[in-house]
Design a protein around this motif. Sequence first.
Motif, PDB file in Angstrom:
ATOM      1  N   TYR A  86       0.838  -1.190   0.000  1.00 46.79           N
ATOM      2  CA  TYR A  86       0.000   0.000   0.000  1.00 46.79           C
ATOM      3  C   TYR A  86       0.882   1.253   0.000  1.00 46.79           C
ATOM      4  CZ  TYR A  86      -2.824  -3.802   1.858  1.00 46.79           C
ATOM      5  OH  TYR A  86      -3.430  -5.016   2.048  1.00 46.79           O
ATOM      6  N   SER A  90      -1.239   6.579   5.343  1.00 41.83           N
ATOM      7  CA  SER A  90      -0.397   6.532   6.536  1.00 41.83           C
ATOM      8  C   SER A  90      -0.214   5.103   7.033  1.00 41.83           C
ATOM      9  CB  SER A  90      -1.016   7.384   7.645  1.00 41.83           C
ATOM     10  OG  SER A  90      -2.311   6.910   7.971  1.00 41.83           O
ATOM     11  N   ALA A  91       0.731   4.933   7.943  1.00 38.13           N
ATOM     12  CA  ALA A  91       1.064   3.600   8.457  1.00 38.13           C
ATOM     13  C   ALA A  91      -0.102   2.977   9.217  1.00 38.13           C
ATOM     14  CB  ALA A  91       2.292   3.685   9.362  1.00 38.13           C
ATOM     15  N   ASP A  92      -0.871   3.794   9.935  1.00 38.59           N
ATOM     16  CA  ASP A  92      -1.925   3.236  10.777  1.00 38.59           C
ATOM     17  C   ASP A  92      -3.143   2.767   9.996  1.00 38.59           C
ATOM     18  OD1 ASP A  92      -2.660   5.809  10.108  1.00 38.59           O
ATOM     19  OD2 ASP A  92      -3.478   6.304  12.074  1.00 38.59           O
ATOM     20  N   ALA A  94      -2.607   1.130   6.862  1.00 30.94           N
ATOM     21  CA  ALA A  94      -2.040   0.269   5.822  1.00 30.94           C
ATOM     22  C   ALA A  94      -2.370  -1.196   6.083  1.00 30.94           C
ATOM     23  CB  ALA A  94      -0.541   0.472   5.718  1.00 30.94           C
ATOM     24  N   THR A  95      -3.674  -1.495   6.134  1.00 32.29           N
ATOM     25  CA  THR A  95      -4.137  -2.871   6.232  1.00 32.29           C
ATOM     26  C   THR A  95      -5.169  -3.086   5.140  1.00 32.29           C
ATOM     27  OG1 THR A  95      -6.013  -2.438   7.718  1.00 32.29           O
ATOM     28  CG2 THR A  95      -3.847  -2.814   8.737  1.00 32.29           C
ATOM     29  N   HIS A 106      -4.652   5.334   0.479  1.00 30.16           N
ATOM     30  CA  HIS A 106      -3.754   4.330  -0.077  1.00 30.16           C
ATOM     31  C   HIS A 106      -4.258   3.825  -1.429  1.00 30.16           C
ATOM     32  CE1 HIS A 106      -0.838   3.602   3.080  1.00 30.16           C
ATOM     33  NE2 HIS A 106      -1.798   3.539   3.989  1.00 30.16           N
ATOM     34  N   ALA A 190       5.852   6.630   1.633  1.00 34.17           N
ATOM     35  CA  ALA A 190       6.248   5.352   2.234  1.00 34.17           C
ATOM     36  C   ALA A 190       5.531   4.236   1.500  1.00 34.17           C
ATOM     37  CB  ALA A 190       5.900   5.315   3.721  1.00 34.17           C
ATOM     38  N   TYR A 192       4.122   0.256   2.283  1.00 29.57           N
ATOM     39  CA  TYR A 192       3.840  -0.702   3.354  1.00 29.57           C
ATOM     40  C   TYR A 192       3.488  -2.055   2.741  1.00 29.57           C
ATOM     41  CZ  TYR A 192       3.304   3.769   5.713  1.00 29.57           C
ATOM     42  OH  TYR A 192       3.513   5.048   6.199  1.00 29.57           O
TER      43      TYR A 192
END
Length: 241
Positions: A86, A90-92, A94-95, A106, A190, A192
């Motif tokens: 993804y 943001s990282a939080d 990325a599911t 994403h 970023a 992920y």
Amino acid sequence: MDTDTNFNGTALCFRALGPVILAVVLGSASPVHAVEAAVAVPPPVVDLPTPAAAGAQTAVFAGGCFWGVQGVFQHVAGVKSATSGYAGGSADTATYQQVSSGRTGHAESVRVVYDPKAISYGRLLQIYFSVAHDPTELNRQGPDTGTQYRSTVFPADAEQARVARSYIEQINRANTFGKKLATTIEPLKAFYPAEAYHQDFLTINPGHPYIVVNDLPKIDNLKRVFPAVYRATPVLVGSAR
């Protein structure tokens, strides 16, 4: 990808299957795929020079469901790895479950690590535009819709951005697709990696109905349109089961 769950708990694509796919699922038709048309995209006029020193470089592309995009680049000679994941959010968030909502920013993406002495960034872009996806689709690919399926190049640096921008302008000027590309260029903040069950999905599940209809034709097109860079044995994230 809208998902259902198979008996092993693996998330699978089942959006807009249609009668042909349902026939495959129900066992009343063999999973034979027809080669879809690929657009012959000319090579980029502007490309990155071959570096003097050895070393891998990274490119990130989004073009619909990452299963097929990953599968294409895993069959490209000079690619050292291709990872589904993804980018753009943001990282939080990325599911897979959150990205599937279409509200995270994403896009389902693929990180391609490649040897620039064996294949150029411009050639990767040519494959991306020609056989990996349809760059004229806005926020969708095939049966999948939403901003998470957008056509986006995530350049790793200013030079990649320059090449990608020039190439999109070149294709649009030539009217190669008969309409403007929907592909956007977004800075790569970023990347992920996606969940393990998404990695190498095409290779592990070649008979899956979604793969048969939407993604195996991409591999056929890669072999047919780019025989010089096609390799039969894909480079995998993990060991194929």
